[in-house]
Design a protein around this motif. Sequence first.
Motif, short mmCIF file in Angstrom:
data_model
loop_
_atom_site.label_atom_id
_atom_site.label_comp_id
_atom_site.label_asym_id
_atom_site.label_seq_id
_atom_site.Cartn_x
_atom_site.Cartn_y
_atom_site.Cartn_z
N ALA A 6 -37.46 -89.45 10.30
CA ALA A 6 -37.34 -88.12 10.90
C ALA A 6 -38.69 -87.47 11.18
O ALA A 6 -38.75 -86.37 11.73
CB ALA A 6 -36.46 -87.22 10.04
N HIS A 7 -39.82 -88.15 10.81
CA HIS A 7 -41.10 -87.55 11.22
C HIS A 7 -41.26 -87.56 12.74
O HIS A 7 -42.17 -86.95 13.26
CB HIS A 7 -42.30 -88.22 10.52
CG HIS A 7 -42.48 -89.67 10.79
ND1 HIS A 7 -43.04 -90.53 9.89
CD2 HIS A 7 -42.18 -90.44 11.86
CE1 HIS A 7 -43.08 -91.74 10.39
NE2 HIS A 7 -42.56 -91.72 11.58
N HIS A 8 -40.38 -88.26 13.43
CA HIS A 8 -40.40 -88.19 14.89
C HIS A 8 -39.61 -87.00 15.42
O HIS A 8 -39.58 -86.76 16.61
CB HIS A 8 -39.82 -89.48 15.48
CG HIS A 8 -40.62 -90.69 15.14
ND1 HIS A 8 -41.70 -91.09 15.87
CD2 HIS A 8 -40.52 -91.57 14.12
CE1 HIS A 8 -42.23 -92.17 15.33
NE2 HIS A 8 -41.54 -92.49 14.26
N GLN A 9 -38.95 -86.30 14.51
CA GLN A 9 -38.03 -85.25 14.97
C GLN A 9 -38.38 -83.89 14.40
O GLN A 9 -37.53 -83.01 14.35
CB GLN A 9 -36.60 -85.64 14.55
CG GLN A 9 -36.12 -86.92 15.18
CD GLN A 9 -34.98 -87.52 14.38
OE1 GLN A 9 -35.18 -88.39 13.55
NE2 GLN A 9 -33.77 -87.04 14.60
N GLY A 43 -36.53 -97.22 15.12
CA GLY A 43 -37.85 -97.13 15.74
C GLY A 43 -38.99 -97.18 14.76
O GLY A 43 -40.00 -97.84 15.00
N HIS A 44 -38.85 -96.53 13.60
CA HIS A 44 -40.00 -96.59 12.72
C HIS A 44 -40.16 -97.95 12.06
O HIS A 44 -41.26 -98.51 12.11
CB HIS A 44 -40.06 -95.46 11.69
CG HIS A 44 -41.43 -95.45 11.10
ND1 HIS A 44 -42.44 -94.70 11.60
CD2 HIS A 44 -41.97 -96.22 10.14
CE1 HIS A 44 -43.55 -95.00 10.95
NE2 HIS A 44 -43.29 -95.92 10.05
N PRO A 45 -39.14 -98.55 11.48
CA PRO A 45 -39.33 -99.92 10.98
C PRO A 45 -39.85 -100.87 12.08
O PRO A 45 -40.63 -101.77 11.80
CB PRO A 45 -37.93 -100.33 10.52
CG PRO A 45 -37.30 -99.05 10.13
CD PRO A 45 -37.81 -98.04 11.11
CU LIG Z 1 -42.42 -93.35 12.67
#
Ligand SMILES: [Cu+2]
Lengths: 181, 559
Positions: free
Chosen positions: B307-310, B258-260
């Motif tokens: 992991a900044h989404h978590q 998701g982040h890339p």
């Molecule tokens: Cu992200």
Amino acid sequence: MKNNSVISSPVLGVIAFIFVETMLFTSFISAFWIVRSGAINWPPMGQPRLPLLTTGFNSLILLASGFLLYTGYRLFSKRGFEERVRKIYFTSLILGIIFFLFQGYEWARLIRFGLTMTSSIYGSFFYLIIGFHAVHVLAALFIMAFFYKKLEKKGVFSAVLALWLFVVGVWPILYGLVYLK
Amino acid sequence: MSESHSAHYNEGLIKKYLFSTDHKIIGMQYLFTGIFMGLTGAFMVYVFRMQLAFPGIHVPGFGLVSQAAYNALVTNHGAIMIFWFAMPVLIAAFGNFLIPLMIGCDDMVFPRINRLSYQIFFLSVIVLFASFLVPGGGFGGAWTAYPPLSAKAEYNLTPMGAPLWLIAVALEFVAFLLGGINFITTLMNARAKGMKMYDVPMVIWMIVIASLLFMASVGPLIAGAIMLLFDQFIGTSFYDAAKGGDPMLWQHLFWFFGHPEVYVVLLPPLGMAVEVITTFSRKKLFGYKTFLHSVYITGILSFVVWAHHQFVAGIDPRMANLFAITTLIISVPIAEICFLVMATLYGGSISFTTPMLFALGFIIEFIIGGVTGIFLGASGTDIFFHDTYFVVAHFHYTFVPIAVIGFFIGIYYWFPKMFGRMMDERLGKIHFWGTIIPFNLIFIPLFFLGMYGEHRRIYNYQHFPELNTPGLYFLRELATVSTVVMLAFQTVFFYNFVRSLWKGKKAERNPWKANTLEWVAPSPPPHGNFEKMPEVYRGPYEYGVPGRSTDFWPQNEPN
Ligand SMILES: [Cu+2]
Ligand code: HEM
């Protein structure tokens, strides 16, 4: 027109594809690791052990197939698509099929012993990872058979070789991680 | 005789427009399918935004919004906008159209794989629409599809919608993998004679790097999706903690992709903005190599921030620290890129054409999106902001510039090349202001709502007395009304588009006096693109070179 190519296009395409596949296998393996490292008993109690020896023997068949195709390719680069190369290619294909069938036979036994996809997380990962590899073997065998007629083109042979070497090459890793550990 | 002749001709037409292997036709197929999906996603926004501002309203054109419908609308809005609008339009449509033209070859290296890519994409669209129609309705577990909600039909209540949605996403990925293999191989092996690596136009680099990032990141998500499908279909327990599985596993696999993915969709419009900004400020791109290397670094770093989404999902706080730091680091190369763009503009002779306005709008709005992201990347503040409308506003300040504004940069700039006619400038400017002003009026209120604690993904605030806060209805309504206004202004674009197709001024080969190779081909380019294959003598941004009679210097002119 396709002028400044260092690597021929079919090979480059297969390399890109193998790159994605590597990430896929790595993901399955890391998922497996995460779950296994969190488990108290591994393999869980009451689940059958995996057939180390017979599968080990079967692995050798697969490795032989990969090695044969490679020697076939070497010969092909020197002499073209001659009779010997054809025979080697064929033998390699047959060995691949034997590996696949033997794996299927092992699975049938494991299922009879009670290891299934839903019997435990152990079984789920076993069939997921090994099955995913089996699907690759099958697909690669089809591709090998399908491109038999077009092999004279060097790019096609190298692409098929790259694909098969990848499928053969990940197997020892999977065997080591799933069976041995 | 004549009968068989016309039958032959008909077959030719179908072959030409439906089963063509020409990169331009495939680009157009992706473009129009993508636009259609974008409109679908926009319609969904309209419906659920109405429900949020005026709970229980009979939404004109839709009707009452049930709870299940709300969830399915939000989920599919997000998924469609990213997977079926941003990616097909920005990467597949522009990639297919531009790559061969801008590197000076006649087609992709694997034209039939290219056609297969579109066919699989089309299939994914059909499967997605089918998922709305099956018993139980469409999937409503959010575009992130976290298990156990997504894994168990007892929880999500969409026994068929959920797997179909997942299959549609998987098919879409396969389509883009095939496309990506083609893009990379074509750039490597089919460049015009004389075009060295640093002579490649930035937009082509951006599309190809985006494809690379996509290919490197998508494996984990496909792996995760296969496990999720097994959980859904045969009841395995990969994500079921009670049976030895691990629900967090999905989050890691999803966000590793998701982040890339954010950069996958960012890079192509960034490249388009570079083409447009250099052309309309008549200046060389400031720091071509620095730009490219900053993008490489961003791409690599984008794999270690997921992991900044978590932060609030229960990960180890030490790990959270680590990911907060990498997230702050990744803003450095991105800031670098923004500075390079500004340096390019500095001292240029700028003409504010419609594509230029959109390109500038893109940069400015994206910077707002980037700056607000810092609050979410810091694990401390994210505990407060997580799952509020602050997050929604933040990522729309990145996604709307990327997908919507980026799409318009490309269309307004390359329309003459695609269709051989010019678009109307006056209507284009009306459309620009009619898009950009309401856009800010939608999402600035959402920032404030988020700071007041407004939760996202809530069907009806009246059901939750603590969340209802009647004082916030003004902001909610402002956002909704602005949404309707913004969507209404898109009719100006479509009117302009369709009218220009028939009535627009005929375009010359090089209406913007630009340097890159696509402007050497006729407008629109015929099958095979160039009358004579071009050769390349210099980089793409030689504008205003002293001592020349013209202020541009096409890549293919010997001197
Ligand atoms: Cu992200
Ligand atoms: C006029 C344009 C748009 C408006 C007004 C809008 C509005 C919204 C709102 C209000 C939500 C949150 C709903 C909720 O949490 O209950 C949302 C969710 C979302 N939007 Fe948009 N959006 C727009 C365009 C886009 C675009 C262009 C993209 C991506 C390219 C996008 C991607 C998403 C995603 C990924 C979600 C999250 C869905 C979820 O929670 O599962 N949106 N949008």
